[in-house]
Design an enzyme around this catalytic site. Structure first.
Site, mmCIF file in Angstrom:
data_model
loop_
_atom_site.group_PDB
_atom_site.id
_atom_site.type_symbol
_atom_site.label_atom_id
_atom_site.label_comp_id
_atom_site.label_asym_id
_atom_site.label_seq_id
_atom_site.Cartn_x
_atom_site.Cartn_y
_atom_site.Cartn_z
ATOM 1 N N CYS A 77 0.824 -1.211 0.000
ATOM 2 C CA CYS A 77 0.000 0.000 0.000
ATOM 3 C C CYS A 77 0.864 1.270 0.000
ATOM 4 O O CYS A 77 1.477 1.564 -1.021
ATOM 5 C CB CYS A 77 -0.991 -0.069 1.156
ATOM 6 S SG CYS A 77 -2.466 0.895 0.811
ATOM 7 N N HIS A 171 -3.229 -5.368 1.775
ATOM 8 C CA HIS A 171 -2.495 -5.620 3.029
ATOM 9 C C HIS A 171 -2.475 -7.106 3.417
ATOM 10 O O HIS A 171 -3.286 -7.521 4.263
ATOM 11 C CB HIS A 171 -3.148 -4.837 4.164
ATOM 12 C CG HIS A 171 -2.956 -3.363 4.085
ATOM 13 N ND1 HIS A 171 -1.950 -2.715 4.760
ATOM 14 C CD2 HIS A 171 -3.638 -2.415 3.410
ATOM 15 C CE1 HIS A 171 -2.023 -1.410 4.511
ATOM 16 N NE2 HIS A 171 -3.039 -1.207 3.688
ATOM 17 N N GLU A 173 -0.581 -8.554 5.381
ATOM 18 C CA GLU A 173 -0.225 -8.690 6.802
ATOM 19 C C GLU A 173 -1.450 -8.656 7.710
ATOM 20 O O GLU A 173 -1.357 -8.960 8.890
ATOM 21 C CB GLU A 173 0.787 -7.598 7.197
ATOM 22 C CG GLU A 173 0.236 -6.189 7.358
ATOM 23 C CD GLU A 173 -0.038 -5.456 6.035
ATOM 24 O OE1 GLU A 173 0.089 -6.072 4.958
ATOM 25 O OE2 GLU A 173 -0.391 -4.264 6.099
#
Ligand code: GLN
Length: 189
Positions: A77, A171, A173
């Site tokens: 991002c 994302h 993560e």
């Protein structure tokens, strides 16, 4: 192997937790000394304008640029935005490490953030998908000839790589699915 996570701003702790859960050593990067102890670097999501200012303030802008010529970097991002060649916003001084043109906040405002299925293209034998968290995400508007598109959402590129550099507009993560981080670790190996 130690993977550095740029810890100036953004959701670096989530990347750290994911890499640690894979049994790999991490180091939060705030200085050149931290960076030189790492064999790969993750630049997290956050706010790319702030991230740019902090990289310059901490004297890391040139060092990260030089690091990326020889070592893998993964940007998610805002991390993707700062790694790009060109950003359609003059508040970001991008590192120019991957030949993509990026439009910030291309899906709209914070309330237009969404979760949706991303198609992974890295395995040509079978279809793979991934749950993409798009938070005030950028769009990759164009890619140079040496850029490989690794994932799409609605047929638009959302993950790409060129040499050492891996980027995603979403994302990974924020999921419990380590496949994309595993892919980055393989680049370091
Ligand atoms: N909109 C942010 C920017 O332009 C990126 C958002 C994110 O990293 N989740 O920097």
């Amino acid at each position: 192997m130690t993977i550095g996570i740029l810890a100036l701003q953004g959701d670096y702790e989530k990347h750290q937790q994911m890499i640690a859960s894979m049994g790999i050593q991490t180091r939060l990067v705030l200085t050149q000394q931290d960076l030189s102890a790492c064999s790969g670097l993750i630049i997290p999501g956050g706010e790319s304008t702030t991230l740019t200012k902090l990289m310059i303030k901490h004297n890391l802008w040139d060092d990260i640029r030089a690091f990326g010529k020889d070592n893998p970097i993964f940007g998610t991002c805002a991390g993707l935005i700062v790694l790009a060649n060109k950003v359609t916003s003059n508040h970001v001084e991008p590192l120019g490490l991957i030949d993509i043109t990026v439009n910030r906040n291309a899906y709209g405002r914070q309330i237009d953030s969404f979760i949706d299925t991303v198609d992974l293209l890295w395995n040509t034998d079978s279809k793979e998908s991934y749950e993409g968290f798009f938070i005030r995400a950028p769009k990759i508007m164009s890619c140079g000839p040496n850029v490989q598109i690794l994932a799409t959402h609605n047929n638009e590129p959302v993950m790409a790589e060129q040499g050492n550099i891996l980027v995603a507009t979403f994302h990974p993560e924020l999921t419990n699915d380590t496949r994309i981080h595993q892919y980055f670790v393989q680049k370091i190996n």
